[in-house]
Design a protein around this motif. Structure first.
Motif, PDB file in Angstrom:
ATOM      1  N   SER A  70       0.908  -1.324   0.059  1.00  0.00           N
ATOM      2  CA  SER A  70      -0.282   0.285  -0.064  1.00  0.00           C
ATOM      3  C   SER A  70       0.969   1.311  -0.170  1.00  0.00           C
ATOM      4  O   SER A  70       1.805   1.158   0.773  1.00  0.00           O
ATOM      5  CB  SER A  70      -1.140   0.334   0.921  1.00  0.00           C
ATOM      6  N   GLU A  87      -3.258   0.343  -3.514  1.00  0.00           N
ATOM      7  CA  GLU A  87      -3.408  -0.262  -2.903  1.00  0.00           C
ATOM      8  C   GLU A  87      -2.948  -1.919  -4.215  1.00  0.00           C
ATOM      9  O   GLU A  87      -3.754  -1.310  -4.713  1.00  0.00           O
ATOM     10  CB  GLU A  87      -4.421  -1.085  -1.535  1.00  0.00           C
ATOM     11  N   SER A 168      -7.845  -0.633   4.996  1.00  0.00           N
ATOM     12  CA  SER A 168      -6.947  -1.548   5.460  1.00  0.00           C
ATOM     13  C   SER A 168      -6.165  -0.639   6.871  1.00  0.00           C
ATOM     14  O   SER A 168      -6.367   0.264   6.868  1.00  0.00           O
ATOM     15  CB  SER A 168      -5.300  -1.435   4.434  1.00  0.00           C
TER      16      SER A 168
END
Length: 470
Positions: A70, A87, A168
């Motif tokens: 990422s 990402e 995330s």
């Protein structure tokens, strides 16, 4: 034909095909630039250009990015830039109108929701920044509580967003940093905004809690180099941190932003606190360049430049600032106006040796700053009527096609016969020590092209005094 819809459809088909080929370590970033001011889009990481992508006939582009982790990137078009979070497997399509760059920016595709959250956060930061300057009139306690309330509200929004979306840890860290550094910047703005230069020494009276955030900062987090909020915070942070040395002996002295020792202290602190070379070099250059552009003393500029050289290991930055110091010295009063070729709006080369036959004012403008463009031309119109024996010469400093600046002038019905551009943009900008941030100054010369003043603004209350002497 709706090119925006057509391009988006093609983009989606490309991405579906790419995803089906199991290219999981790739990210895709494309989009459409409405009212493009350049023929390309740049993608940057850690301050370095990763790719330069030409726009097609529909002002669209598509980039395939090897991306195993990422990452936060910067994309740039003209002088405008914005961050994009990608990402592995993301496929994002951006639409932006250069007439209202940040406000018009929208993302579509896989990974778009995260980036739309970040751009909304960015725009809220912009509003908070404007509010904070007015809020600086509040007492320290009231101001501190206000910033805390805003921070809590923004964190509630982030936590609500992540609780309803699959995101995330990397996204959360970046989004949280955006909110945190916006608050930190607000605290760092307060001393200058509240006390002013005359009583800035009173910043020492602020409660300890005011700067408690300084103990929590990780200056070298991997994603921070491309984080816009972080870089804005650092400017104010090091300005304040250097005050301890400035007021070490006398807290009652009036602040002087061009004090050499104060600016050397800023460079020392940047060198001390930031380990990551790309972030360190960027901030060293920014701090040194700001001093050089505002200082009028060659020896002081050389002193700051030498101090900068000791700490910066980016050879391009060192070369740029070394050249800048020498160019600004060449613009001192009494020197001849440095020569470079210009072109008029018929695309004819113009030699200022034959063009400047009377006392003249040379001013600069960029169509990226519409408000300044309008104000300076209106001011020049007034001055030209007051001083008919003085020539006023406008120089556009954009590097994009001539048609852009021509259309801007024609749209506001400003005459073209006293307007010019650099024939060689890079040479011209270097010759006159210019940047987009120095368009406020102008150069006054006599009829022999001797420089009278190269630092004054046409909006200065002293401009009339100088023009009467020409």
């Amino acid at each position: 034909m709706n090119f925006k819809f057509l391009y988006s459809s093609i983009f989606c088909l490309i991405i579906i095909g790419c995803n089906s080929s199991k290219e999981k370590k790739l990210s895709f970033f494309g989009g459409t630039i409405q009212n493009a001011v350049d023929d390309k889009v740049l993608l940057l990481k850690n301050g370095e250009i990763l790719d330069s992508i030409s726009l097609d006939e529909n002002a669209s582009f598509l980039i395939t990015i090897p991306n195993e982790n990422s990452n936060l990137f910067i994309f740039k078009h003209g002088i405008e830039h914005q961050q994009v979070f990608l990402e592995p497997g993301d496929s994002i399509n951006v639409f932006v109108n250069t007439k209202d760059f940040d406000e018009s920016l929208t993302y579509h595709g896989k990974g778009a929701r995260k980036n739309n959250f970040l751009i909304r956060s960015f725009l809220k930061n912009e509003k908070d920044e404007l509010k904070s300057y007015n809020d600086c009139r509040l007492s320290p306690e009231t101001y501190h509580n206000l910033i805390q309330e805003r921070h809590k509200l923004r964190m509630d929004e982030l936590n609500h967003f992540t609780s309803n979306k699959s995101t995330s840890d990397a996204f959360y860290d970046i989004a949280k940093a955006d909110i945190d550094f916006n608050s930190y910047r607000s605290y760092e703005v307060y001393p200058f905004g509240h006390f002013g230069y005359a009583e800035l020494g009173k910043y020492k009276s602020l409660p300890d809690a005011f700067f408690a955030h300084r103990n929590t900062i990780n200056f070298n987090a991997p994603f921070l180099n491309d984080h816009i909020g972080y870089n804005r915070f650092l400017f104010f942070y090091f300005n304040n941190l250097a005050l301890d040395n400035f007021y070490k002996k006398d807290v009652s002295r009036k602040f002087d932003k061009n004090c050499v020792d104060y600016n050397k202290t800023k460079l020392d602190l940047i060198d001390k606190y930031i380990d990551k070379k790309s972030i360190k070099n960027h901030n060293l250059k920014y701090a040194a360049r700001e001093f050089i552009y505002t200082s009028k003393n060659y020896n002081d500029n050389k002193s700051i430049l030498n101090h900068f050289k000791e700490k910066c290991n980016n050879e391009d930055y060192v070369a740029d600032l070394t050249s800048l110091v020498e160019r600004l010295e060449n613009l001192k009063p009494g020197n001849k106006l440095p020569l470079t070729d210009f072109v008029d709006y018929s695309n004819h080369t113009v030699d200022f040796n034959s063009r400047i036959l009377r006392p003249s004012v040379i001013y600069f403008w960029s169509y990226h700053y519409t408000e300044h463009f309008i104000e300076i031309h209106n001011k020049i119109n007034l001055l030209s009527k007051q001083y008919p024996d003085v020539d006023f010469i406008g120089i556009n400093i954009n590097n994009e096609p001539m048609i852009n600046s021509r259309q801007q002038l024609e749209a506001y019905q400003f005459p073209l016969n006293t307007e010019f551009r650099f024939k060689n943009f890079k040479e011209g900008v270097k010759t006159y020590g210019l940047s987009y941030y120095s368009v406020s100054r102008c150069i006054l010369v006599d009829d022999n092209m001797n420089i009278i003043n190269s630092e004054i603004s046409v909006f200065s209350n002293k401009i009339d005094k100088h023009l009467k002497k020409l």
